[in-house]
Write a protein that holds these residues in place. Structure first.
Motif, PDB file in Angstrom:
ATOM      1  N   ARG A  38     -15.773 -61.348 -29.973  1.00  0.00           N
ATOM      2  CA  ARG A  38     -15.347 -61.820 -28.655  1.00  0.00           C
ATOM      3  C   ARG A  38     -14.861 -60.666 -27.826  1.00  0.00           C
ATOM      4  O   ARG A  38     -14.326 -59.687 -28.320  1.00  0.00           O
ATOM      5  CB  ARG A  38     -14.302 -62.914 -28.799  1.00  0.00           C
ATOM      6  CG  ARG A  38     -12.863 -62.488 -29.018  1.00  0.00           C
ATOM      7  CD  ARG A  38     -12.603 -61.683 -30.248  1.00  0.00           C
ATOM      8  NE  ARG A  38     -11.213 -61.515 -30.589  1.00  0.00           N
ATOM      9  CZ  ARG A  38     -10.402 -60.563 -30.117  1.00  0.00           C
ATOM     10  NH1 ARG A  38     -10.848 -59.648 -29.287  1.00  0.00           N
ATOM     11  NH2 ARG A  38      -9.146 -60.509 -30.488  1.00  0.00           N
ATOM     12  N   PRO A  41     -10.552 -60.077 -22.449  1.00  0.00           N
ATOM     13  CA  PRO A  41      -9.734 -59.359 -21.463  1.00  0.00           C
ATOM     14  C   PRO A  41      -8.711 -60.261 -20.762  1.00  0.00           C
ATOM     15  O   PRO A  41      -8.866 -61.475 -20.744  1.00  0.00           O
ATOM     16  CB  PRO A  41     -10.777 -58.899 -20.444  1.00  0.00           C
ATOM     17  CG  PRO A  41     -11.800 -59.985 -20.484  1.00  0.00           C
ATOM     18  CD  PRO A  41     -11.846 -60.494 -21.889  1.00  0.00           C
ATOM     19  N   ARG A 251     -10.932 -54.132 -30.982  1.00  0.00           N
ATOM     20  CA  ARG A 251      -9.918 -53.931 -29.945  1.00  0.00           C
ATOM     21  C   ARG A 251      -9.417 -52.500 -29.996  1.00  0.00           C
ATOM     22  O   ARG A 251      -9.614 -51.784 -30.988  1.00  0.00           O
ATOM     23  CB  ARG A 251      -8.779 -54.943 -30.099  1.00  0.00           C
ATOM     24  CG  ARG A 251      -8.004 -54.777 -31.381  1.00  0.00           C
ATOM     25  CD  ARG A 251      -6.898 -55.817 -31.505  1.00  0.00           C
ATOM     26  NE  ARG A 251      -6.119 -55.568 -32.711  1.00  0.00           N
ATOM     27  CZ  ARG A 251      -5.179 -56.370 -33.176  1.00  0.00           C
ATOM     28  NH1 ARG A 251      -4.895 -57.489 -32.550  1.00  0.00           N
ATOM     29  NH2 ARG A 251      -4.518 -56.046 -34.275  1.00  0.00           N
ATOM     30  N   TRP A 255      -3.380 -51.399 -30.398  1.00  0.00           N
ATOM     31  CA  TRP A 255      -2.877 -52.601 -31.070  1.00  0.00           C
ATOM     32  C   TRP A 255      -2.449 -52.341 -32.510  1.00  0.00           C
ATOM     33  O   TRP A 255      -1.865 -53.210 -33.157  1.00  0.00           O
ATOM     34  CB  TRP A 255      -3.930 -53.711 -31.036  1.00  0.00           C
ATOM     35  CG  TRP A 255      -4.171 -54.222 -29.649  1.00  0.00           C
ATOM     36  CD1 TRP A 255      -5.279 -54.006 -28.874  1.00  0.00           C
ATOM     37  CD2 TRP A 255      -3.277 -55.000 -28.848  1.00  0.00           C
ATOM     38  NE1 TRP A 255      -5.119 -54.599 -27.646  1.00  0.00           N
ATOM     39  CE2 TRP A 255      -3.904 -55.223 -27.607  1.00  0.00           C
ATOM     40  CE3 TRP A 255      -1.993 -55.536 -29.056  1.00  0.00           C
ATOM     41  CZ2 TRP A 255      -3.301 -55.947 -26.585  1.00  0.00           C
ATOM     42  CZ3 TRP A 255      -1.405 -56.261 -28.043  1.00  0.00           C
ATOM     43  CH2 TRP A 255      -2.054 -56.458 -26.820  1.00  0.00           C
TER      44      TRP A 255
HETATM   45  N1  GLU Z   1      -6.205 -59.244 -24.039  1.00  0.00           N
HETATM   46  C1  GLU Z   1      -6.163 -58.087 -24.878  1.00  0.00           C
HETATM   47  C2  GLU Z   1      -6.402 -56.866 -24.005  1.00  0.00           C
HETATM   48  O1  GLU Z   1      -6.868 -57.033 -22.890  1.00  0.00           O
HETATM   49  C3  GLU Z   1      -7.268 -58.190 -25.896  1.00  0.00           C
HETATM   50  C4  GLU Z   1      -7.094 -57.423 -27.140  1.00  0.00           C
HETATM   51  C5  GLU Z   1      -8.051 -58.025 -28.161  1.00  0.00           C
HETATM   52  O2  GLU Z   1      -9.274 -57.913 -27.953  1.00  0.00           O
HETATM   53  O3  GLU Z   1      -7.608 -58.662 -29.114  1.00  0.00           O
HETATM   54  O4  GLU Z   1      -6.131 -55.775 -24.403  1.00  0.00           O
END
Ligand code: GLU
Length: 546
Positions: A38, A41, A251, A255
């Motif tokens: 997936r 964003p 990602r 993270w």
């Molecule tokens: N919403 C997160 C970001 O924009 C997504 C990170 C992920 O893909 O888990 O960094």
């Protein structure tokens, strides 16, 4: 403590159980080895080159394995959400050739695992959060902003790790009466995860890109649901990736610092973790030093840049693949004409430390890609770009398609095609001298040549020029004019004694080139003159003689 009672007290409106959710989102039926990825964003209205790097990885992993690639919108932070944010994401990626099999679409959802906007999934998250409370794995925290600030300041003063843990976790073991009292006063609360981790414990984690990494256990009681019942990224992604059947989370490596918490969350929720692929940062060279590409400093950080500048999608894909997989260039050399989809993309060949993005290299790749296109294709892309960005030039191209295609055919199709164009935005300048309305003198004949000599040469050439000459006769004429005016017709002879001549046949060609094209450099002059036609050639030479 009666955790069932606490759960009812905190989320009385949630009547669903995790089992209901599991039934609503059954496991996907896919071929063996199929990967589900997936792109997730936040709809901030801005997409970074790093997003494309991730999205290509997602797309390739899913589509080379018979899997599914979907779009999930992580809009749990209203402050980061802009109107049209989703449309911007979908359209920007589509312009770069990235489309989704399933997920959020501009006005809704496509697929069986929705809603694909996190803001519409509150009941789902609260169902799992309530279960965590029932199991004693989450609890409410009524700390005010001031109290949290005081904790942070004390931790800073005492040089302690910041966060809500140990003695600072003041609501962790609060008695039910105290909780009830706050609720009765209508005080807002967040729901925190009850961490059983210890920072003295290390565990091994296998990342699909980074390999085996050491991870320190998390001991912070992070927030899982905010006071409005909306989850944090951490909790939302765990629930969503579980229910949506994600097999591979790709990602950014930023993270990694919260990975220990994610490991705990998956375990506490009873979910199998997907495989994680933490991608390295996209870097650029700045004065010889590598640094992160920055949204603030570098226009190429924004994905909209590539479309607006007129980079061919194929070139962006091709170049990104060279920085995504270290063996891509080698494969491309061995398979120059194969479609990029035939390349066996793998996370094993991805950079661990940082991927260097270099616009000059992208431009080279782009020139190569365009040089292999047919004149018709170049015409089509250049026209499409001009229609969006330069309607005057679009009209010029449309007024006489055959003429434009003839121009774009020069030097195309052979073993060594010309590589003049890197961007659709460069086509206008490349072709402009073929159009009287766009023709402009860009270069002058160097001052080292006498004006009289130039005029004499051009006057003779104008007399002898015949539009029906073949290439040999045409060049023979130039040599004859050279000889008549004291310019050496033979390059070898000229190099042996340059002082005996005013110049060479190459200089005579240059005079004609500057006269008819306005530039020192152009594609093959014979072909150029054939396409320009007799009237334009004569007019432009005459203009220089006047
Ligand atoms: N919403 C997160 C970001 O924009 C997504 C990170 C992920 O893909 O888990 O960094």
């Amino acid at each position: 403590m009666d955790y069932n009672y606490l759960a009812e007290l905190l989320y009385p409106n949630i009547k669903t159980l995790p089992a209901d959710m599991e039934a609503r989102y059954p496991k996907r039926v896919l071929p063996e080895g199929a990967k589900v990825t997936r792109f997730a964003p936040s709809p901030t209205g801005f997409l970074h080159i790093g997003n494309l790097y991730g999205a290509f990885t997602d797309e390739r992993l899913a589509h080379t394995s018979g899997g599914v690639f979907y779009l999930r919108i992580e809009d749990t932070d209203a402050k980061r959400t802009v109107p049209n944010g989703i449309a911007i994401i979908i359209e920007t990626l589509a312009k770069l050739g990235v489309t989704f099999d399933e997920g959020a679409v501009i006005d809704g959802d496509k697929g069986d695992y929705g809603p694909y906007r996190q803001s519409q999934r509150a009941e789902i998250y609260q169902t799992y959060a309530k279960q965590l409370i029932r199991e004693g794995k989450a609890y409410p925290c009524f700390c005010t902003e001031e109290e949290l600030t005081a904790i942070r300041e004390r931790q800073e003063a005492e040089k302690l790790t910041p966060g809500y843990y140990g003695e600072f976790a003041i609501w962790r073991d609060a008695p039910i009466e105290k909780i009830q009292e706050q609720l009765e006063k209508g005080m807002p609360f967040v729901l925190r995860f009850r961490s059983e981790g210890n920072i003295n414990n290390k565990l091994k984690f296998k990342d699909e890109i980074k390999g085996d990494i050491d991870v320190t256990e998390n001991d912070i009681d992070h927030v899982v649901l905010k006071s409005d019942g909306i989850p944090t990224y951490h909790f939302a992604h765990a629930v969503d990736d579980h229910l949506m059947g994600t097999t591979h989370v790709i990602r950014d490596e930023s993270w990694l610092s919260t990975l220990p918490f994610h490991i705990q969350l998956f375990k506490a929720l009873g979910f199998k973790m997907p495989k994680y692929c933490h991608t390295a940062q996209v870097l650029k060279l700045d004065n010889g030093n590598k640094r992160k590409i920055s949204k603030r400093k570098d226009p190429e950080a924004a994905l909209t840049y590539y479309h607006s500048q007129g980079y061919p999608v194929a070139a962006v894909r091709e170049y990104l693949m060279t920085i995504l997989n270290s063996n891509f260039e080698e494969w491309r050399l061995a398979n120059p004409d194969a479609p990029i989809e035939n390349f066996k993309f793998t996370t094993k060949k991805m950079s661990v430390s940082g991927s260097l993005f270099d616009l000059d290299k992208l431009n080279d790749v782009s020139k190569n890609v365009i040089s292999r296109m047919s004149a018709e294709e170049v015409y089509g892309f250049a026209l499409a770009w001009a229609k969006e960005n330069d309607s005057d030039f679009a009209s010029v191209l449309e007024a006489d398609k055959d003429y434009a295609v003839r121009i774009l055919s020069i030097g195309r199709g052979g073993k060594k095609p010309r590589k003049d164009i890197a961007l659709w935005s460069e086509v206008k300048n490349y072709m402009s001298f073929f159009y009287d309305g766009l023709f402009q003198k860009q270069d002058e004949i160097p001052e080292s040549f006498s004006k009289d000599d130039i005029k004499a040469v051009l006057a003779d050439y104008k007399e002898i020029y015949n539009k029906n000459d073949d290439q040999n006769q045409w060049f023979g004429n130039i040599k004859a004019v050279a000889e008549k005016n004291g310019f050496c017709p033979d390059m070898k002879q000229y190099k042996a004694s340059p002082e005996s001549f005013k110049g060479s046949v190459a200089d005579v060609s240059m005079f004609i080139r500057v006269a008819v094209t306005g530039r020192m450099n152009s594609p093959d002059l014979y072909e150029v003159m054939q396409i320009l036609g007799e009237d334009r050639v004569i007019d432009r030479i005459s203009a220089l003689l006047a």
